[in-house]
Design an enzyme around this catalytic site. Sequence first.
Site, mmCIF file in Angstrom:
data_model
loop_
_atom_site.group_PDB
_atom_site.id
_atom_site.type_symbol
_atom_site.label_atom_id
_atom_site.label_comp_id
_atom_site.label_asym_id
_atom_site.label_seq_id
_atom_site.Cartn_x
_atom_site.Cartn_y
_atom_site.Cartn_z
ATOM 1 N N GLU A 1 0.893 -1.170 0.000
ATOM 2 C CA GLU A 1 0.000 0.000 0.000
ATOM 3 C C GLU A 1 0.925 1.212 0.000
ATOM 4 O O GLU A 1 1.450 1.603 1.024
ATOM 5 C CB GLU A 1 -0.937 -0.010 1.200
ATOM 6 C CG GLU A 1 -2.059 1.014 1.045
ATOM 7 C CD GLU A 1 -3.109 0.933 2.138
ATOM 8 O OE1 GLU A 1 -2.762 0.602 3.278
ATOM 9 O OE2 GLU A 1 -4.282 1.220 1.846
ATOM 10 N N ALA B 1 -10.559 7.044 1.214
ATOM 11 C CA ALA B 1 -9.384 7.589 0.520
ATOM 12 C C ALA B 1 -9.594 7.703 -0.990
ATOM 13 O O ALA B 1 -8.706 7.393 -1.796
ATOM 14 C CB ALA B 1 -8.117 6.776 0.827
ATOM 15 N N ASP C 1 -7.533 -4.017 7.178
ATOM 16 C CA ASP C 1 -6.632 -2.860 7.165
ATOM 17 C C ASP C 1 -6.092 -2.634 8.581
ATOM 18 O O ASP C 1 -5.823 -1.497 8.984
ATOM 19 C CB ASP C 1 -7.363 -1.610 6.640
ATOM 20 C CG ASP C 1 -6.423 -0.474 6.242
ATOM 21 O OD1 ASP C 1 -5.200 -0.705 6.184
ATOM 22 O OD2 ASP C 1 -6.920 0.641 6.028
ATOM 23 N N ILE D 1 -8.330 9.042 9.700
ATOM 24 C CA ILE D 1 -8.419 7.663 10.185
ATOM 25 C C ILE D 1 -7.164 6.933 9.720
ATOM 26 O O ILE D 1 -6.751 7.052 8.565
ATOM 27 C CB ILE D 1 -9.659 6.948 9.601
ATOM 28 C CG1 ILE D 1 -10.946 7.686 9.964
ATOM 29 C CG2 ILE D 1 -9.738 5.517 10.088
ATOM 30 C CD1 ILE D 1 -12.193 7.056 9.331
#
Length: 376
Positions: free
Chosen positions: A121, A212, A266, A304
Amino acid sequence: MITRIASHHVVDRDGNDSPATITVEAGRIRTISEGIDPEAELVDEWILPGYVDTHCHGGAGADFTDPDHEAALRAVRYHRSQGSTTLFASTVTAAIDDVVTQIGRLRRLVDSDEVAGIHLEGPFLAESRKGAHAVELLCDPDPVSVDRLIEAGGSALKMVTIAPERAHGLEAVATFSRAGVHAAIGHTECDNVTASAAVNAGADVVTHLFNAMPSIHHRQPGPVPPMLTDTRVVCELICDGVHLAPDVIRMAMSTAGPQRIALVTDAMSATGQPDGDYILGSLPVKVLDGKARLVAADGSLGAIAGSTLTMGRAVEFVTSVVGIPLGQAAVMAATTPAKLHGLDAVGVIEEGRWADLCLTDAKGHLVRVIRRGEAV
Ligand SMILES: [Zn+2]
């Protein structure tokens, strides 16, 4: 060790449940027979395929980018105990040299069969949608960097998140896809046209859809509508009660269906740990009431930062709060991600596959985990 187990609710690859008996030999499912064998251990719980989490940064106080191999193993074991019998290790944004080093270390976890693959990521993400990624390290996926990552990762590298609007973005999507690495659209500012162009170039998954990336606007649709409706695309969802409202999860479900939705955690290192201060990649994070947020220089809380979710809790949330049938939750938690990544020994309760099983109550609450025929 489990040798013969039965339930009135054994879930199949389509999410349907029926009474069945499973026999296990050498860690694998040897047979599945209809009905309850009186010789078997009959459990009250539903039997679901072991969960497959393809987006996970760590847990139990450990981060997968931590050079300490034992710490990474601690995170693996923690998530396994919470239902993730198959797990990818996800990195966060770092300089390409550092990502290459991290890949080298994480390959040890793949080679020893502790994790099933590596997910990068970053660093090819949009600055405007950086989330909890270090903005100064974000960069374009130039062909040299892409080739270095493919070479470093080999067959262990399964997925890379890319903002396709970056320079060389579509080219990188095509190169990764050709190399057998799933290109995931994510942390992106792209519009609907660019998102579809990325799918045409080979992208087939979206990193935590909705989070996102631009929200849906009826005149500027952004990436969400084409990704939800394109049958070539699997959409990751973080179903922790923080990242997505239940109505949004229901909308995604009714559009894409469980065959195109993968539940992911995640999760960051704070998962399974008390509230407090943590580090994600290189950035300080504070966890309050289980919610992870970035800490700014002045101490205020920002974006977040990953989650403290487990797959066990994700399945329970979509079942008991969102109202999705448990069998369909199992498909999203196991079958769909396994199929996307070609993990054909897991993800479905089927003869010949590993005896990886999650036992839950009727509301999806995880009660017991079995991996390769052994209690976890
Ligand atoms: Zn992310």
